[in-house]
Design an enzyme around this catalytic site. Structure first.
Site, mmCIF file in Angstrom:
data_model
loop_
_atom_site.group_PDB
_atom_site.id
_atom_site.type_symbol
_atom_site.label_atom_id
_atom_site.label_comp_id
_atom_site.label_asym_id
_atom_site.label_seq_id
_atom_site.Cartn_x
_atom_site.Cartn_y
_atom_site.Cartn_z
ATOM 1 N NE ARG A 38 15.889 13.894 -7.644
ATOM 2 C CZ ARG A 38 17.046 14.371 -7.151
ATOM 3 N NH1 ARG A 38 17.419 14.064 -5.933
ATOM 4 N NH2 ARG A 38 17.820 15.146 -7.886
ATOM 5 C CE1 TYR B 261 -0.645 -4.108 0.272
ATOM 6 C CE2 TYR B 261 1.615 -3.336 0.212
ATOM 7 C CZ TYR B 261 0.416 -3.566 -0.422
ATOM 8 O OH TYR B 261 0.278 -3.269 -1.743
ATOM 9 C CG ASP C 91 0.983 0.227 6.559
ATOM 10 O OD1 ASP C 91 -0.010 0.983 6.475
ATOM 11 O OD2 ASP C 91 1.497 -0.346 5.580
ATOM 12 C CE LYS D 106 -4.029 0.562 -1.133
ATOM 13 N NZ LYS D 106 -3.069 -0.152 -0.302
HETATM 14 C C1 LIG Z 1 -1.731 -0.559 -0.393
HETATM 15 C C2 LIG Z 1 -0.952 -0.669 0.860
HETATM 16 C C3 LIG Z 1 0.420 -0.344 0.909
HETATM 17 C C4 LIG Z 1 1.197 0.035 -0.330
HETATM 18 O O1 LIG Z 1 0.788 1.235 -0.853
HETATM 19 P P1 LIG Z 1 0.944 1.637 -2.399
HETATM 20 O O2 LIG Z 1 0.353 2.996 -2.405
HETATM 21 O O3 LIG Z 1 0.204 0.633 -3.215
HETATM 22 O O4 LIG Z 1 2.403 1.638 -2.709
HETATM 23 C C5 LIG Z 1 1.056 -0.418 2.128
HETATM 24 N N1 LIG Z 1 0.413 -0.822 3.243
HETATM 25 C C6 LIG Z 1 -0.881 -1.154 3.236
HETATM 26 C C7 LIG Z 1 -1.543 -1.587 4.495
HETATM 27 C C8 LIG Z 1 -1.614 -1.089 2.046
HETATM 28 O O5 LIG Z 1 -2.913 -1.446 2.052
#
Ligand SMILES: *Cc1c(COP(=O)(O)O)cnc(C)c1O
Length: 383
Positions: A48, A102, A174, A199
């Site tokens: 953690r 998102y 992001d 992703k």
């Molecule tokens: C999927 C996604 C997230 C969230 O990620 P998780 O791994 O599902 O928590 C955040 N930003 C973007 C652009 C995403 O495609």
């Protein structure tokens, strides 16, 4: 060894390996311990605390890819987003956050931040002037997303970073849709890079994870909150992520190549009304994309003319999977209006331009001709 001089495939395959000193194995060992010998007050290893050997070493790979001093790995993209926001915002502070955005990030901000007394403004759009308008005297963080989901709008990263710096506001981005192969926001002046590693970093649709890359100083701030919120990733999954990231650049480059070809194919198709892809010359921010991205990523959206029903089309596909997530080695499609953006009101979707016939397309690594054949046969069947 400075990682700056290494090629991206070398960083992907080698930086952050753990040397197997005992058995001389070729890959990093997994250290599953949740308990480590007490050395001194400074070095307490604990999952953690984001500092087990596997967590610590894979962070180096992510930092090297993003040209950051340091990085942290999280249990999900949303753990990375929420921990970062709560690390830089306290009661009475104000967040400027991009719209389009998102859905999960948008829900987190709307549903959770008011409980902490944190104020926020969603921008009216993704232009620098939209950010400028939204800034208040108590703004402490500006968060952007580019390319955005699902319409692939492009925000001017350099300009927003400059604006924020002139007012001593921290910036986060992001970078999930681009991946560090396509876009390195820290080189463009952004402070903090956030990923849903679920992703492209994971890339095989089998890992839920997140990451943050930034300066040592900011990592310290995020770590202090992260250890309290507890959103770290288990060592087994960290090891899986390391394994996946070895092929990150190979995968993403192959996906980008497919995307460029498919965007052209769809753009020239008589049944297609519009393609949203920053690599196309008719994309309103094509030149901007060219100036801040290396290639254009492997995500796009498109709309058919009225003669083709998008839902029926998705059902007629045989190779391409209608699927919720994105960025895996398999090509996937979905209807944002019914899935990722279903929670928005019709008005909000109309305002953003997310129609019921809009299809989001995540390109995989399959052979181009097979992807095209699948599109053609599905179109023929539903026409
Ligand atoms: C999927 C996604 C997230 C969230 O990620 P998780 O791994 O599902 O928590 C955040 N930003 C973007 C652009 C995403 O495609």
């Amino acid at each position: 060894m400075s990682t700056r001089k290494l090629g991206i495939n070398t960083i992907c395959s080698h930086v952050g390996e753990i040397k197997d000193e005992q058995f001389k194995g070729a890959v990093s060992p997994i250290y599953m311990s949740t308990s480590y010998q007490f050395e001194d007050v400074e070095v307490k290893r604990y999952p953690r605390y984001f500092n087990t050997p596997n967590q610590e070493f894979l962070s180096k790979k992510i930092a090297a890819l993003e040209h950051a001093e340091s990085a942290m790995i999280f249990g999900s993209g949303m753990a990375a987003v929420s921990t970062t926001f709560l690390a830089f915002l306290k009661a009475g502070d104000h967040l400027v956050i991009q719209n389009p955005l998102y859905g999960g990030t948008s829900n987190f901000v709307r549903e959770e931040l008011p409980k902490y007394g944190i104020e926020f403004t969603f921008t009216d759009g993704y232009k620098v002037s939209d950010f400028e308008k939204a800034i208040q005297p108590n703004t402490k963080l500006i968060h952007i997303e580019t390319p955005s989901n699902p319409l692939l709008t492009i925000t001017d990263i350099r300009a927003v970073a400059e604006l924020a710096k002139s007012k001593q506001i921290v910036t986060s981005i992001d970078n999930t849709f681009a991946s560090p192969v396509v876009q390195k926001p820290i080189d463009l002046g952004i402070d903090i890079v956030i990923h849903s590693a679920t992703k492209y970093l994971g890339g095989h649709s089998d890992i839920l994870a997140g990451a943050v890359a930034t300066s040592q100083e900011h990592i310290h701030t995020i770590w202090n909150v992260g250890k309290n919120l507890g959103g770290s990733l288990s060592d087994f999954m960290v090891w899986m992520l390391e394994r996946s990231m070895k092929t990150l650049a190979l995968r993403v480059k192959a996906q980008n190549r497919n995307a460029k070809k498919l965007a052209k194919f769809l753009h020239n198709h008589p049944d297609v009304k519009h393609v949203y892809y920053p690599g196309l010359k008719d994309h309103p921010e094509h030149e901007l994309a060219k100036s801040q991205m290396k290639d254009y990523g492997a995500m796009m959206s498109f709309e058919f003319n009225k003669n083709i029903d998008a839902s029926k089309f998705l059902k007629a596909l045989q190779l391409i999977k209608p699927s919720m997530s994105l960025a895996g080695v398999e090509s996937t499609m979905l209807l944002p209006a019914l899935t990722s953006h279903a929670l928005l009101s019709q008005e909000e979707r109309d305002r953003l331009g997310i129609s019921h016939s809009l299809i989001r397309f995540s390109l995989g690594i399959e052979s181009k001709k097979d992807i095209i054949n699948d599109l053609e046969q599905a179109i023929k069947r539903v026409k």
